[in-house]
Design a protein around this motif. Structure first.
Motif, PDB file in Angstrom:
ATOM      1  N   ALA A 144       0.857  -1.192   0.000  1.00 56.78           N
ATOM      2  CA  ALA A 144       0.000   0.000   0.000  1.00 56.78           C
ATOM      3  C   ALA A 144       0.885   1.231   0.000  1.00 56.78           C
ATOM      4  CB  ALA A 144      -0.927   0.006   1.221  1.00 56.78           C
ATOM      5  N   SER A 234      -6.775  -1.605  -1.323  1.00 55.50           N
ATOM      6  CA  SER A 234      -6.637  -0.258  -0.775  1.00 55.50           C
ATOM      7  C   SER A 234      -6.101   0.669  -1.852  1.00 55.50           C
ATOM      8  CB  SER A 234      -5.701  -0.248   0.444  1.00 55.50           C
ATOM      9  OG  SER A 234      -4.364  -0.504   0.040  1.00 55.50           O
ATOM     10  N   ILE A 243     -10.117   1.581   1.917  1.00 57.78           N
ATOM     11  CA  ILE A 243      -9.928   0.138   2.100  1.00 57.78           C
ATOM     12  C   ILE A 243     -11.264  -0.540   1.860  1.00 57.78           C
ATOM     13  CG2 ILE A 243      -9.358  -1.702   3.734  1.00 57.78           C
ATOM     14  CD1 ILE A 243      -7.431   0.219   5.075  1.00 57.78           C
TER      15      ILE A 243
END
Length: 414
Positions: A144, A234, A243
């Protein structure tokens, strides 16, 4: 100078002329951290010894099944080889760094090109590309990224061990892999995503599936929690961290140093999105579901819209431009362009991916990436990348070939 280069140069020069560093945004939004301490430079993402240039240095990075990596300069056509990484299961980017996740770690490559988002204008930088090294871990990590590549952090989550690691982006820009936080959770298919000075990390239920999100500070101290059944996927937009959950999405933001969770539920009976994509930084993103259609999540309005498509979808991304373009790769190998405001399909190509879709090992590897002018669709079996002008009737502007087969494809310089 080709047309794409000329358009980009004129746009960049006009933007820099009208919007100097002291100008105020016309529609204020949450701003990235542009402090000297965060960037290691002058507050614009500059690094000592790095050249600031007048236009985005857009590149494609391709990694083949064996881990050989190469790069193509979309402005000049210059090719370069980036060396070898572990054979990836998947590849991610924040617009500068390329994160290649294998079953035993994450290899990191610095493409050497990036954009610093100053909200009302941008700064563009270029340096030499290089491989940075590996973060070892158990199981194929989820990755992420945040809004800025030379400030903030990047999150890695290793499912087999439950280890969650934040990497310091400023250190990466100096060629060093440095952790700012390491958390240990129960093993599960989880997420660790940057938020402010800390992060959001998933926790499993008693069945071992991600079910809850915890916001933590830079030391790992818990600050807030929320339920998120089957947390998956995400993306960070200018408005916040998204998310996906089985029943909707959680949008995480901060008020000062306090994390705030907001839930955006799906309509009843909806099939959830499990991954999200869109033009970097824009507030509306596309969520890939299992039906013939795409979820559109507007993070500014905290609202979902369903966009029906003419075929099942392999990949989708929102441009989020004034013409509301959404680009979709159909399961039949076509590239489709939709107007999100009318839900109409406005352009479609002929099927382009026959050999790739006929290969079961490659059919799931088709990648779509886009910027403010073009979309790029990989055809791994054919060994090429299609450059699509989505605003011009889905015209195939170029057919591109990189030194390595694009089994994995990302765009950097954004």
């Amino acid at each position: 100078m080709n047309l794409r280069t000329a358009q980009t140069v004129l746009a960049a020069l006009a933007l820099l002329f009208v919007a100097g560093c002291g100008s105020a945004p016309t529609q204020p939004e949450p701003q990235p951290d542009t402090s000297k301490s965060a960037s290691g430079g002058d507050g614009h993402g500059a690094i000592a010894g790095v050249a600031e240039v007048a236009e985005p240095q857009l590149h494609l990075v391709a990694i083949d099944a064996e881990g050989e990596a190469s790069m193509l300069d979309l402005l000049t056509g210059t090719e370069s080889r980036l060396g070898h990484v572990g054979p990836p299961a998947h590849v991610s980017t924040d617009g500068r760094y390329v994160f290649a996740a294998t079953s035993s770690g994450v290899d990191i490559v610095d493409s050497g090109v990036w954009t610093w988002d100053h909200v009302d204008h941008f700064h563009y930088y270029r340096t030499e590309p290089k491989t940075l090294g590996r973060v070892a871990g158990e199981g194929t990590a989820t990755i992420a990224t945040g809004m800025l590549s030379t400030a903030g952090t990047t999150g890695l989550f290793f499912p087999s061990s439950g280890e969650a690691i934040l990497l310091d982006n400023s250190a990466l820009s100096n060629g060093t892999i440095s952790e700012t936080l390491r958390l240990k959770t129960e093993p599960h298919a989880g997420i660790l995503a940057p938020l402010g000075e800390g992060a959001v990390v998933s926790e499993p239920d008693n069945t071992g599936k991600a079910a809850r999100l915890r916001a933590v500070d830079a030391t790992g101290k818990e600050l807030a929690t929320t339920e998120c059944p089957a947390a998956a996927g995400s993306i960070t937009t200018r408005l916040g961290l998204v998310i996906g959950c089985a029943d909707g999405a959680v949008i995480a933001t901060t008020e000062g140093v306090t994390p705030v969770f907001e839930r955006v539920p799906y309509p009843a009976g909806a099939a959830p999105a499990t991954e999200f994509d869109g033009r970097k930084g824009r507030p509306t993103v596309a969520g890939l579901s299992t039906d013939a259609g795409v979820w559109l999540l507007n993070t500014r309005q905290r609202a979902w819209e369903w966009l029906p498509t003419s075929t099942p979808v392999l990949a989708a991304a929102t441009v989020d431009d004034p013409d509301h373009h959404v680009v979709v790769v159909g399961a039949d190998g076509t590239v489709q362009v939709y107007d999100a405001s009318t839900k109409e399909r406005i352009a479609v190509t002929e099927p382009l991916l026959a050999a790739t879709l006929a290969d079961s090992a490659l059919a799931g590897k088709v990648q779509l990436t886009l910027d403010g002018q073009r979309a790029y669709v990989s055809a791994p079996a054919e060994g090429i990348v299609y450059e699509i002008d989505y605003a011009d009737d889905a015209r195939i502007a170029r057919t591109l070939k990189l030194p390595t087969k694009p089994v994995h494809l990302v765009e950097t310089g954004r």
